[in-house]
Design a protein around this motif. Sequence first.
Motif, short mmCIF file in Angstrom:
data_model
loop_
_atom_site.label_atom_id
_atom_site.label_comp_id
_atom_site.label_asym_id
_atom_site.label_seq_id
_atom_site.Cartn_x
_atom_site.Cartn_y
_atom_site.Cartn_z
N THR A 13 0.82 -1.21 0.00
CA THR A 13 0.00 0.00 0.00
C THR A 13 0.86 1.26 0.00
O THR A 13 0.60 2.19 -0.78
CB THR A 13 -0.94 0.00 1.22
N PRO B 134 -4.97 2.74 -7.92
CA PRO B 134 -4.78 1.73 -6.88
C PRO B 134 -5.96 0.76 -6.85
O PRO B 134 -7.12 1.15 -6.90
CB PRO B 134 -4.72 2.56 -5.59
N LEU C 288 -7.54 -2.38 -4.57
CA LEU C 288 -7.44 -2.96 -3.23
C LEU C 288 -7.95 -4.40 -3.26
O LEU C 288 -9.12 -4.67 -2.99
CB LEU C 288 -8.24 -2.12 -2.23
N THR D 78 -2.35 -4.48 -2.24
CA THR D 78 -2.67 -3.30 -3.02
C THR D 78 -1.85 -3.34 -4.30
O THR D 78 -0.62 -3.51 -4.26
CB THR D 78 -2.35 -2.02 -2.24
N LEU E 211 -8.14 4.30 0.24
CA LEU E 211 -6.70 4.01 0.33
C LEU E 211 -6.17 4.36 1.72
O LEU E 211 -5.41 3.58 2.33
CB LEU E 211 -5.96 4.79 -0.75
N ARG F 149 -7.29 1.81 4.21
CA ARG F 149 -6.45 0.60 4.21
C ARG F 149 -5.15 0.87 4.95
O ARG F 149 -4.67 0.01 5.70
CB ARG F 149 -6.18 0.13 2.78
#
Length: 262
Positions: free
Chosen positions: A93, A112, A114, A119, A172, A175
């Motif tokens: 990530t 990105p 997920l 990621t 994001l 996460r």
Amino acid sequence: MEKYTLDDAISLPESAFDIGQHLGFSKAAAANWAWLEIAGAALSHYLVDRHQRLQALLDWFYLDLGFCMREDYFSVEAADLGTCLISRQGNSTSLATVLMLLAKQLDLQLEPLLLPGNTLLCSRIDDQVRYLDPLTGRDLSRHELHVLVRGELGNGAQFKPGYLKPASVKRLISRMLHELKAGCIVSHQFEAAMECCNLLLQWHGDDVHLNRERAFIAQQLGCIQVAAADLRHFIDKSPHDPVIELVKLQLRELSEHRETYH
């Protein structure tokens, strides 16, 4: 720890730097200087052809700058964006976020994705779609994406179309917070882990599993009343959850403990 409020007016990398400083993992000013130094050098890799420009970015990022996977992959240091920029090591990530931001400097879009436990980045140039592993910069096939999902969820896991939907900045950062929380628990930094839960609940107040996680963390800190309240909330809101009997047992065990104040 001072109160910190998340809102929807967030941006990268600034919001991630602020969160890292709030939690005590990195200094926002040092992280920002590291970012400005790297971002300022990115333009030297601007090539007219976008395919060549992307490849030049990947070569520079991994070979010249030396960004790579951190050995202690599940640590706070791997998940914190500021630390990732300064040390040039991270998890999927944090590395994906840095690479995505550098791509923007070059008028390239890396989206990105997920996936469960991973990621990834997606590049769409003309009619070519590339899925990139941010740990290495290697291209991944759709089959390899499914292998990653099965590795995380089990061999019977299906590949859902939603996995290929680009993540928003809010998702994001959420996460990142989950990964920071996990790193805190591994390293027994329970106060910071508690604050990660509190921040996530600002955005995801209906996620009762966060309450259950916070109950575990509160118990480690000796905050029995807080833990019991979170478990009761979980029971009230999710009476049919598969783990409900286990949660009820946890609540009964907590009732036998005295509250410890911090």
